[in-house]
Scaffold this motif. Structure first.
Motif, short mmCIF file in Angstrom:
data_model
loop_
_atom_site.label_atom_id
_atom_site.label_comp_id
_atom_site.label_asym_id
_atom_site.label_seq_id
_atom_site.Cartn_x
_atom_site.Cartn_y
_atom_site.Cartn_z
N PRO A 40 0.82 -1.22 0.00
CA PRO A 40 0.00 0.00 0.00
C PRO A 40 0.85 1.26 0.00
O PRO A 40 1.99 1.27 0.48
CB PRO A 40 -0.79 -0.13 1.31
CG PRO A 40 0.11 -0.90 2.21
CD PRO A 40 0.85 -1.87 1.32
N VAL A 41 0.29 2.34 -0.54
CA VAL A 41 0.92 3.65 -0.50
C VAL A 41 -0.18 4.68 -0.36
O VAL A 41 -1.28 4.50 -0.86
CB VAL A 41 1.78 3.91 -1.76
CG1 VAL A 41 0.92 3.93 -3.02
CG2 VAL A 41 2.58 5.20 -1.62
N THR A 42 0.09 5.75 0.37
CA THR A 42 -0.91 6.79 0.60
C THR A 42 -0.38 8.13 0.13
O THR A 42 0.81 8.28 -0.18
CB THR A 42 -1.27 6.89 2.10
OG1 THR A 42 -0.16 7.47 2.80
CG2 THR A 42 -1.60 5.53 2.69
N VAL A 43 -1.27 9.11 0.13
CA VAL A 43 -0.84 10.47 -0.21
C VAL A 43 0.17 10.98 0.80
O VAL A 43 1.00 11.85 0.48
CB VAL A 43 -2.05 11.42 -0.30
CG1 VAL A 43 -2.90 11.10 -1.50
CG2 VAL A 43 -2.88 11.38 0.98
N ALA A 44 0.15 10.45 2.02
CA ALA A 44 1.13 10.86 3.03
C ALA A 44 2.54 10.40 2.64
O ALA A 44 3.51 11.14 2.80
CB ALA A 44 0.75 10.30 4.40
N ASP A 45 2.66 9.15 2.14
CA ASP A 45 3.95 8.66 1.65
C ASP A 45 4.49 9.59 0.57
O ASP A 45 5.66 9.98 0.58
CB ASP A 45 3.81 7.25 1.06
CG ASP A 45 3.36 6.20 2.04
OD1 ASP A 45 4.18 5.39 2.46
OD2 ASP A 45 2.15 6.17 2.36
N GLN A 46 3.63 9.93 -0.37
CA GLN A 46 4.06 10.71 -1.52
C GLN A 46 4.42 12.14 -1.14
O GLN A 46 5.41 12.69 -1.61
CB GLN A 46 2.96 10.68 -2.58
CG GLN A 46 2.72 9.27 -3.13
CD GLN A 46 1.47 9.16 -3.97
OE1 GLN A 46 0.55 9.98 -3.87
NE2 GLN A 46 1.40 8.14 -4.81
N ALA A 47 3.62 12.75 -0.26
CA ALA A 47 3.90 14.13 0.16
C ALA A 47 5.19 14.20 0.96
O ALA A 47 6.01 15.12 0.77
CB ALA A 47 2.73 14.66 0.99
N ALA A 48 5.40 13.25 1.86
CA ALA A 48 6.62 13.23 2.67
C ALA A 48 7.84 12.97 1.80
O ALA A 48 8.91 13.56 2.01
CB ALA A 48 6.50 12.18 3.78
N ASP A 85 13.06 6.36 3.59
CA ASP A 85 11.71 5.81 3.60
C ASP A 85 10.85 6.89 4.25
O ASP A 85 10.89 7.07 5.47
CB ASP A 85 11.62 4.50 4.38
CG ASP A 85 10.27 3.82 4.19
OD1 ASP A 85 9.32 4.50 3.75
OD2 ASP A 85 10.16 2.62 4.49
N PRO A 86 10.08 7.63 3.45
CA PRO A 86 9.38 8.78 4.00
C PRO A 86 8.28 8.43 4.98
O PRO A 86 7.93 9.23 5.84
CB PRO A 86 8.79 9.45 2.76
CG PRO A 86 8.66 8.34 1.76
CD PRO A 86 9.83 7.44 2.02
N LEU A 87 7.74 7.21 4.86
CA LEU A 87 6.72 6.75 5.81
C LEU A 87 6.85 5.24 5.92
O LEU A 87 6.29 4.49 5.13
CB LEU A 87 5.31 7.15 5.33
CG LEU A 87 4.20 7.22 6.41
CD1 LEU A 87 2.92 7.81 5.81
CD2 LEU A 87 3.89 5.86 7.03
N ASP A 88 7.64 4.81 6.88
CA ASP A 88 7.85 3.38 7.12
C ASP A 88 6.76 2.91 8.07
O ASP A 88 6.57 3.47 9.15
CB ASP A 88 9.23 3.15 7.74
CG ASP A 88 9.53 1.68 7.94
OD1 ASP A 88 9.01 0.86 7.17
OD2 ASP A 88 10.27 1.36 8.89
N GLY A 89 6.06 1.86 7.67
CA GLY A 89 4.94 1.39 8.48
C GLY A 89 3.62 1.90 7.92
O GLY A 89 2.73 2.30 8.68
N THR A 90 3.50 1.88 6.60
CA THR A 90 2.26 2.38 5.97
C THR A 90 1.04 1.61 6.47
O THR A 90 -0.03 2.20 6.65
CB THR A 90 2.38 2.29 4.44
OG1 THR A 90 3.50 3.08 4.00
CG2 THR A 90 1.12 2.82 3.76
#
Length: 265
Positions: A40-48, A85-90
């Motif tokens: 999975p990936v979220t807009v939070a991953d992409q923004a960070a 890893d801008p958001l580890d633990g998606t």
């Protein structure tokens, strides 16, 4: 590399990314997408990712950059590179469980030498200082001014009563079977790279990972653990876990405090 500048920049970018992530985390809803590897990936991953990448490229334009969200453009030949890893633990983020982190690290000749791990929902931040020693900074956090920091060090383990930390989302029978080889006093579970940090602070002695990880998942936590006197080795032969591998995929590994009597798999 100016390590003092690197520490300042990594800390600031981790905080800025954490702020952006928490805005989305605390919103009523956010979009969840699926990448080509079914993760999975979220807009939070992409923004960070965009925030951190832009900041690192501006500060260190001559240093190669590897990020999870830009995997197709990676330079696999660089001996020195920044890895993110801008958001580890998606998965933890999606389930709103709080065990997610922002991870930024520097790898030199296969070794993560500097890193920051920031858990914005937990209010915990760990990083290596300018000389490579690891600290935990107490919140509340300010972008420009560092708060009170304390050195962190692994503890001297007692092999007849070990503290073990394992993955919250990726626990399996093989991991349980391996942990059963040890005399365990207590176990805890945690998400993302927080597991490395729990060993680094002495809250755990051993973290085995018998599952798929990528270098951006582990480099920052590995650097923090190194700076606290800990070690990370391959599961198969107990040699040091190296970075800059083709494809950036890790083998199974064990993170631990020196003194733990490692068992064979």
């Amino acid at each position: 590399m100016n390590y003092s500048e690197l520490t300042t920049v990594m800390r600031r970018l981790a905080l800025e990314a954490g702020e952006k992530i928490m805005e989305i985390y605390n919103s009523d809803d956010f979009e969840v997408m699926v990448k080509s590897d079914d993760s999975p990936v979220t807009v939070a991953d992409q923004a960070a990712d965009a925030l951190i990448s832009d900041g690192l490229r501006a500060a260190f334009p001559d240093t190669a950059l590897v990020t999870e969200e830009q995997a197709d453009s990676h330079d696999v030949t660089a001996k020195t590179f920044l890895i993110v890893d801008p958001l580890d633990g998606t998965k933890e983020f999606i389930k709103r469980r709080g065990d997610f982190t922002v991870n930024i690290a520097l790898v030199e000749d296969g070794v993560p030498t500097r890193g920051v791990v920031y858990a914005p929902a937990k209010g915990r931040m760990f990083y290596t200082d300018s000389v490579g020693n690891s600290v935990e900074e107490a919140g509340p956090f300010d972008l420009e001014t560092r708060g009170e920091t304390k050195p962190i060090k692994v503890t001297a383990p007692k092999n007849d009563s070990l503290m073990v930390v394992a993955s919250k989302s990726h626990r399996d029978q093989a991991t349980d079977d391996y942990i059963a080889k040890y005399d365990v006093k207590d176990m805890t579970s945690a998400g993302s790279s927080l597991k490395f940090c729990l060993v680094a602070t002495g809250e755990a002695d051993l973290y085995p990972r018998l599952g798929r990880t990528m270098e951006w998942d582990t480099a920052a936590g590995h650097a923090v653990l190194n700076g606290a006197g800990g070690r990370v080795v391959r599961f198969d032969d107990h040699t040091a876990l190296a970075y800059g591998k083709e494809g950036f995929a890790n083998p199974f590994f064990i993170a631990y405090a020196p003194g733990v009597d490692l068992k064979e798999g």
